[in-house]
Design a protein around this motif. Structure first.
Motif, PDB file in Angstrom:
ATOM      1  N   UNK A 251      66.859  99.558  13.708  1.00 63.69           N
ATOM      2  CA  UNK A 251      65.701  98.906  14.304  1.00 63.69           C
ATOM      3  C   UNK A 251      64.971  99.846  15.263  1.00 63.69           C
ATOM      4  N   UNK A 252      63.634  99.684  15.300  1.00 67.81           N
ATOM      5  CA  UNK A 252      62.772 100.480  16.175  1.00 67.81           C
ATOM      6  C   UNK A 252      61.661  99.577  16.689  1.00 67.81           C
ATOM      7  N   UNK A 253      61.170  99.879  17.906  1.00 69.45           N
ATOM      8  CA  UNK A 253      60.082  99.077  18.463  1.00 69.45           C
ATOM      9  C   UNK A 253      58.725  99.763  18.318  1.00 69.45           C
TER      10      UNK A 253
ATOM     11  N   UNK B  23      68.031  99.687   5.454  1.00 68.31           N
ATOM     12  CA  UNK B  23      66.738  99.087   5.793  1.00 68.31           C
ATOM     13  C   UNK B  23      66.352  99.481   7.214  1.00 68.31           C
ATOM     14  N   UNK B  24      65.137  99.942   7.369  1.00 68.36           N
ATOM     15  CA  UNK B  24      64.603 100.284   8.683  1.00 68.36           C
ATOM     16  C   UNK B  24      63.581  99.216   9.083  1.00 68.36           C
ATOM     17  N   UNK B  25      63.809  98.582  10.217  1.00 63.01           N
ATOM     18  CA  UNK B  25      62.928  97.516  10.725  1.00 63.01           C
ATOM     19  C   UNK B  25      62.156  98.048  11.922  1.00 63.01           C
ATOM     20  N   UNK B  26      60.823  97.987  11.853  1.00 66.02           N
ATOM     21  CA  UNK B  26      59.964  98.451  12.944  1.00 66.02           C
ATOM     22  C   UNK B  26      59.158  97.261  13.455  1.00 66.02           C
ATOM     23  N   UNK B  27      59.514  96.792  14.618  1.00 67.98           N
ATOM     24  CA  UNK B  27      58.918  95.570  15.170  1.00 67.98           C
ATOM     25  C   UNK B  27      58.966  95.626  16.689  1.00 67.98           C
ATOM     26  N   UNK B  28      57.817  95.570  17.374  1.00 64.39           N
ATOM     27  CA  UNK B  28      57.807  95.681  18.830  1.00 64.39           C
ATOM     28  C   UNK B  28      58.401  94.484  19.562  1.00 64.39           C
ATOM     29  N   UNK B  29      58.386  93.318  18.945  1.00 61.55           N
ATOM     30  CA  UNK B  29      58.903  92.120  19.595  1.00 61.55           C
ATOM     31  C   UNK B  29      60.419  92.008  19.392  1.00 61.55           C
ATOM     32  N   UNK B  30      61.149  91.918  20.502  1.00 57.70           N
ATOM     33  CA  UNK B  30      62.608  91.792  20.404  1.00 57.70           C
ATOM     34  C   UNK B  30      62.992  90.517  19.663  1.00 57.70           C
ATOM     35  N   UNK B  31      62.257  89.448  19.910  1.00 60.72           N
ATOM     36  CA  UNK B  31      62.542  88.169  19.245  1.00 60.72           C
ATOM     37  C   UNK B  31      62.335  88.294  17.738  1.00 60.72           C
ATOM     38  N   UNK B  32      61.205  88.894  17.347  1.00 59.00           N
ATOM     39  CA  UNK B  32      60.926  89.033  15.926  1.00 59.00           C
ATOM     40  C   UNK B  32      61.923  89.982  15.252  1.00 59.00           C
ATOM     41  N   UNK B  33      62.317  91.056  15.957  1.00 58.69           N
ATOM     42  CA  UNK B  33      63.333  91.952  15.397  1.00 58.69           C
ATOM     43  C   UNK B  33      64.617  91.187  15.115  1.00 58.69           C
ATOM     44  N   UNK B  34      65.008  90.345  16.069  1.00 59.04           N
ATOM     45  CA  UNK B  34      66.223  89.557  15.898  1.00 59.04           C
ATOM     46  C   UNK B  34      66.104  88.639  14.688  1.00 59.04           C
ATOM     47  N   UNK B  35      64.954  88.001  14.510  1.00 60.63           N
ATOM     48  CA  UNK B  35      64.740  87.086  13.377  1.00 60.63           C
ATOM     49  C   UNK B  35      64.858  87.841  12.059  1.00 60.63           C
TER      50      UNK B  35
END
Length: 265
Positions: free
Chosen positions: A35-37, A8-20
């Motif tokens: 993970x990528x921002x 799974x590749x997660x692309x989310x600029x928010x560090x908090x949201x990536x963690x969630x």
């Protein structure tokens, strides 16, 4: 396929949201997560190591989630990757292109564990069926007409049908072209978009039910339409099933089985 086999590749600029998101995935048993921002490095990585699922936010630093999935669908090697949008966005202008491009789910922020689990289960079934070596006898001889003015939407529906084991698929770019095909051959099922130029989905269903040589063929209407009076008009015209975008693979497969089986009774 098991959850722990998915990449799974997660692309989310928010560090908090990536963690969630990552924490929720790990709680469900997914171990391979990248993970990528922003979108650019994620696209580069996809070309090297293709993920099973891309989970992306709508608003990224370099492009939008809409632009991301569009670029993925335009590249043959990335076009079949399952895409999930994770966003609190509700504006039609942003969400409709995502639906048209073939997101398998749109998860809200915050999403529930059950929402995520349903999306992942549907994705696993989709991927598992694609990898299946034996054909499903129920689907192998089925002939389906897909009607949509969006080439990306037609391709996505075609991929869903192919994963389910349906190989005999004809594509029409609008209702007018669909009627031409209906005069030339018989179909077991018609899957149509609602909003189309020339002849839209409602007009197509009305013509099929009242004037065609196949008045009883099941018609599944795919739409993101929210207007209740328009939806009621579609149902009154004789549509067999209404399916909202984004499309759930499990729901689509189940509906196809029900519609075609009911017709044979």
């Amino acid at each position: 396929m098991r959850l722990d086999e998915l990449l799974v590749q997660v692309i989310e600029p928010s560090r908090v949201q990536r963690h969630i998101i990552v924490d929720a995935l790990r709680q469900l048993g997914i171990e391979q997560i990248e993970t990528f921002d922003s979108a650019a490095p994620a696209l580069t990585r996809m070309s090297i190591m293709k993920p099973d699922i891309v989970m992306s936010s709508m608003h990224l630093p370099d492009i939008t989630g809409t632009e991301l999935v569009t670029r993925m669908r335009q590249q043959p090697e990335l076009s079949e990757i399952t895409f999930l949008l994770v966003s609190s966005e509700t504006h039609y202008r942003y969400l409709e292109p995502i639906r048209q491009a073939g997101a398998i789910a749109i998860l809200p922020k915050p999403f529930s564990r059950n929402d995520l689990m349903r999306a992942l289960q549907s994705t696993m079934h989709y991927i598992g069926d694609k990898l299946r070596e034996e054909e499903d006898e129920f689907f192998e001889d089925m002939s389906v007409l897909v009607v949509d003015d969006s080439g990306m939407s037609r391709k996505f529906v075609h991929q869903i049908l192919k994963s389910a084991g349906i190989e005999n698929v004809v594509e029409a770019k609008d209702g007018a072209e669909a009627l031409q095909f209906l005069e030339e051959r018989m179909f077991d099922l018609i899957i149509s978009d609602y909003n189309m130029p020339n002849i839209d989905g409602l007009e197509l269903v009305e013509h099929i039910r009242n004037y065609s040589s196949q008045p009883t063929v099941p018609v599944m209407m795919i739409t993101s339409e929210q207007n209740e009076s328009r939806l009621a008009a579609i149902q009154n015209a004789g549509v067999s099933a209404l399916c909202s975008k984004p499309l759930s693979y499990d729901m689509m497969k189940q509906l196809i089985q029900q519609l075609v089986a009911d017709r044979d009774l």
